[in-house]
Design an enzyme around this catalytic site. Structure first.
Site, PDB file in Angstrom:
ATOM      1  CB  VAL A  70      40.568  41.888  52.783  1.00  0.00           C
ATOM      2  CG1 VAL A  70      40.279  42.479  51.427  1.00  0.00           C
ATOM      3  CG2 VAL A  70      40.579  40.387  52.734  1.00  0.00           C
ATOM      4  CB  CYS A 121      41.346  32.080  51.901  1.00  0.00           C
ATOM      5  SG  CYS A 121      41.722  33.677  52.608  1.00  0.00           S
ATOM      6  NE  ARG A 177      51.159  34.653  47.356  1.00  0.00           N
ATOM      7  CZ  ARG A 177      52.433  34.566  46.985  1.00  0.00           C
ATOM      8  NH1 ARG A 177      53.082  33.434  47.083  1.00  0.00           N
ATOM      9  NH2 ARG A 177      53.058  35.626  46.506  1.00  0.00           N
ATOM     10  NE  ARG A 236      41.740  33.666  60.441  1.00  0.00           N
ATOM     11  CZ  ARG A 236      41.389  34.753  59.775  1.00  0.00           C
ATOM     12  NH1 ARG A 236      40.121  35.004  59.549  1.00  0.00           N
ATOM     13  NH2 ARG A 236      42.308  35.586  59.335  1.00  0.00           N
ATOM     14  CG  ASP A 275      37.273  47.551  62.598  1.00  0.00           C
ATOM     15  OD1 ASP A 275      37.786  46.760  61.783  1.00  0.00           O
ATOM     16  OD2 ASP A 275      36.548  47.162  63.543  1.00  0.00           O
ATOM     17  N   GLY A 278      45.524  25.104  55.118  1.00  0.00           N
ATOM     18  CA  GLY A 278      44.700  25.759  56.138  1.00  0.00           C
ATOM     19  C   GLY A 278      44.522  27.224  55.811  1.00  0.00           C
ATOM     20  CB  ALA A 329      53.648  17.299  48.971  1.00  0.00           C
ATOM     21  N   GLY A 330      52.603  18.951  51.536  1.00  0.00           N
ATOM     22  CA  GLY A 330      52.798  19.335  52.929  1.00  0.00           C
ATOM     23  C   GLY A 330      51.660  18.844  53.792  1.00  0.00           C
TER      24      GLY A 330
HETATM   25  C1  UGA Z   1      45.080  32.280  49.644  1.00  0.00           C
HETATM   26  C2  UGA Z   1      45.379  32.557  48.171  1.00  0.00           C
HETATM   27  O1  UGA Z   1      46.666  32.064  47.828  1.00  0.00           O
HETATM   28  C3  UGA Z   1      45.313  34.058  47.874  1.00  0.00           C
HETATM   29  O2  UGA Z   1      45.473  34.278  46.483  1.00  0.00           O
HETATM   30  C4  UGA Z   1      43.936  34.590  48.314  1.00  0.00           C
HETATM   31  O3  UGA Z   1      43.827  35.979  48.124  1.00  0.00           O
HETATM   32  C5  UGA Z   1      43.737  34.283  49.783  1.00  0.00           C
HETATM   33  O4  UGA Z   1      43.825  32.856  49.984  1.00  0.00           O
HETATM   34  C6  UGA Z   1      42.357  34.790  50.151  1.00  0.00           C
HETATM   35  O5  UGA Z   1      41.365  34.297  49.586  1.00  0.00           O
HETATM   36  O6  UGA Z   1      42.263  35.771  50.894  1.00  0.00           O
HETATM   37  P1  UGA Z   1      46.502  32.415  51.933  1.00  0.00           P
HETATM   38  O7  UGA Z   1      45.334  31.708  52.554  1.00  0.00           O
HETATM   39  O8  UGA Z   1      47.076  33.599  52.592  1.00  0.00           O
HETATM   40  O9  UGA Z   1      46.132  32.865  50.425  1.00  0.00           O
HETATM   41  O10 UGA Z   1      47.680  31.361  51.845  1.00  0.00           O
HETATM   42  P2  UGA Z   1      48.392  30.463  50.713  1.00  0.00           P
HETATM   43  O11 UGA Z   1      49.768  30.917  50.551  1.00  0.00           O
HETATM   44  O12 UGA Z   1      47.559  30.357  49.511  1.00  0.00           O
HETATM   45  O13 UGA Z   1      48.397  29.050  51.469  1.00  0.00           O
HETATM   46  C7  UGA Z   1      47.181  28.364  51.813  1.00  0.00           C
HETATM   47  C8  UGA Z   1      47.511  26.993  52.362  1.00  0.00           C
HETATM   48  O14 UGA Z   1      48.011  26.156  51.336  1.00  0.00           O
HETATM   49  C9  UGA Z   1      48.583  26.993  53.463  1.00  0.00           C
HETATM   50  O15 UGA Z   1      48.227  26.067  54.458  1.00  0.00           O
HETATM   51  C10 UGA Z   1      49.851  26.555  52.738  1.00  0.00           C
HETATM   52  O16 UGA Z   1      50.784  25.952  53.580  1.00  0.00           O
HETATM   53  C11 UGA Z   1      49.251  25.580  51.730  1.00  0.00           C
HETATM   54  N1  UGA Z   1      50.102  25.352  50.532  1.00  0.00           N
HETATM   55  C12 UGA Z   1      50.303  26.353  49.648  1.00  0.00           C
HETATM   56  C13 UGA Z   1      50.671  24.100  50.325  1.00  0.00           C
HETATM   57  O17 UGA Z   1      50.485  23.163  51.131  1.00  0.00           O
HETATM   58  N2  UGA Z   1      51.389  23.905  49.199  1.00  0.00           N
HETATM   59  C14 UGA Z   1      51.603  24.876  48.284  1.00  0.00           C
HETATM   60  O18 UGA Z   1      52.297  24.605  47.269  1.00  0.00           O
HETATM   61  C15 UGA Z   1      51.057  26.133  48.512  1.00  0.00           C
END
Ligand code: UGA
Length: 433
Positions: free
Chosen positions: A11, A264, A155, A332, A30, A261, A256-257
């Site tokens: 972040v 967040c 993200r 993670r 840091d 993980g 779907a997947g």
């Molecule tokens: C997530 C949020 O999307 C961000 O908006 C937020 O700022 C961030 O957490 C945070 O709190 O710092 P991130 O963890 O980087 O972002 O990743 P995502 O793209 O949201 O994916 C999270 C998980 O959901 C992954 O495992 C991804 O493969 C899965 N996912 C995502 C799905 O299985 N299907 C989807 O349609 C979308």
């Protein structure tokens, strides 16, 4: 604006670098000297497309600095962002706020005569801002500072684009002075179309948790629908399209997947349940999302065993991608952490390839080998598992690369067309289809 980012994790570093690119003077602080020295050389501690280039560019111009000196950095800045980690506490679901409070105490010592805005960008439970305000206000006038919540919605893998083109910027404060300064800070993004909202500090803190919990719920919902689709011969992609076209639902985050993980969703869903419990509120929906997601890796593992007709021993299984999603090196809460050791224990021989390289966590596991290219990784496979959706995995000519005749492809990201695979006479399984 003179900005100080405390914490050069995901972040803090991405936001700091992007703020400097918008023309601000930014110092990223840091306590990890090694990290700071590397950053000065343009070496990023995280894999994020485009980040190293922006670090080098802004460091060279002199708008971006890196330091281990918290005192100097705070004293010279007008706006201080707290971006330290808030991991899940051991043995509980609560967020560990020790780093946030520790930094707040330090900041407090360096607020003397000039007004400063202290902002939590770390994801912190509701009412954390109130505690930070109490910590900082000890022995000094409240006129000297303002504690604001400004959550990030970046993200991993898309963070720079998400920073420049955010859907919204949320500022939690009832100080009109701070609101004016922050609206000005974000004006280059607002002029490009980002919505700017000013709420109370507590509301802003909750917006972040509620957003992540809702997105986790959306993914879990479609994952459970995918389980049903598999039983009744329906393609879940059709369901996602059909549902997503309803503007009230929206098409994003309906893929779907494997289990979701990352750093967040797993952490934040647990933390919001914990916060709600403190206020005697039962977030039963979020609780079942957490449970469903935790069970999902086992569910997919069982499907995998079924695909291999229960014969795992000595099977050559290749994982393409092991991180929690594409375009990141982050392991993670990746579902590969649950699947790979379990298959290896059952006697499978596992090769894996990931564009971000070998992972320490698998180094000590017997029969798990990192191969540094797709071709050699899949060559001898009985089963190829597409675990993440990197572009590198989207046009593989399986037939020409795999020497075995009856190999199987298990596409956990639904990248390939089942019809085309059928035509090519490849034994193929996807998720929810
Ligand atoms: C997530 C949020 O999307 C961000 O908006 C937020 O700022 C961030 O957490 C945070 O709190 O710092 P991130 O963890 O980087 O972002 O990743 P995502 O793209 O949201 O994916 C999270 C998980 O959901 C992954 O495992 C991804 O493969 C899965 N996912 C995502 C799905 O299985 N299907 C989807 O349609 C979308």
């Amino acid at each position: 604006m003179k900005i100080c980012m405390i914490g050069t994790g995901y972040v803090g570093l991405v936001s700091g670098v992007c703020f400097s690119d918008l023309g601000n003077d930014v110092v990223c602080v840091d306590k990890d000297l090694n990290k700071i020295e590397n950053l000065k050389k343009g070496i990023s501690p995280i894999y994020e497309p485009g980040l190293s280039e922006l670090i080098k560019k802004n460091y060279k111009i002199g708008r971006l600095k890196f330091s281990t000196n918290l005192k100097d950095s705070v004293i010279k800045s007008d706006i201080i962002f707290i971006c330290v980690g808030t991991p899940t506490k051991k043995k509980t679901n609560a967020a560990d706020l020790s780093q946030v409070f520790d930094v707040s105490k330090k900041i407090s010592r360096f607020i003397k005569s000039k007004f400063k805005i202290i902002i939590t960008k770390s994801t912190v439970p509701v009412t954390t801002g109130d505690i930070i305000e109490k910590i900082i206000s000890k022995g000094k006038s409240k006129k000297l500072f303002s504690v604001v919540s400004n959550p990030e919605f970046l993200r991993e893998g898309e963070a720079i684009r998400d920073f420049i083109y955010p859907d919204r910027i949320v500022i939690g404060t009832d100080s009109s002075r701070s609101n004016k300064i922050l609206k000005n800070l974000y004006s280059p993004l607002i002029s490009k179309g980002a919505k700017y909202i000013n709420t109370t500090r507590r509301a802003s803190e909750l917006i972040k948790y509620a957003s992540n919990s809702f997105l986790a719920t959306k993914i879990t919902f479609i994952n459970e629908i995918a389980n049903l689709c598999e039983k009744i011969n329906i393609n879940v992609e059709d369901i996602s399209i059909g549902m997503g076209l309803d503007k009230r639902i929206g098409s994003r985050f309906l893929r779907a997947g494997p289990a979701y993980g990352g750093s967040c969703f797993p952490k934040d869903t647990k933390a919001i349940v914990n916060t709600a419990e403190k206020f005697k509120i039962n977030l039963s929906l979020v609780k079942s999302v957490i449970k469903s997601n935790e069970k999902r890796s086992l569910l997919l593992l069982n499907k995998l065993i079924e695909i291999l007709k229960g014969k795992i021993k000595n099977k050559n299984i290749c994982f393409l991608g092991v991180t929690f999603k594409a375009n990141t090196d982050d392991m993670r809460d990746s579902s590969a952490l649950a699947m790979i050791p379990s298959l290896a224990k059952k006697g499978a021989k596992i090769n894996y390839y990931d564009p971000t390289g070998e992972k320490n966590v698998f180094k000590k596991i017997k029969n798990v080998t990192f191969i540094n290219n797709i071709k050699s990784a899949i060559h001898n496979s009985d089963l190829v598992i597409i675990h993440t959706e990197w572009n590198d995995f989207k046009s593989i000519n399986f037939k020409s690369l795999i020497k075995k005749k009856n190999f199987i492809v298990y596409d956990m990201r639904n990248i390939y067309s089942p019809l085309k695979m059928k035509k090519a006479k490849i034994k193929y399984f996807g998720i929810g289809r």
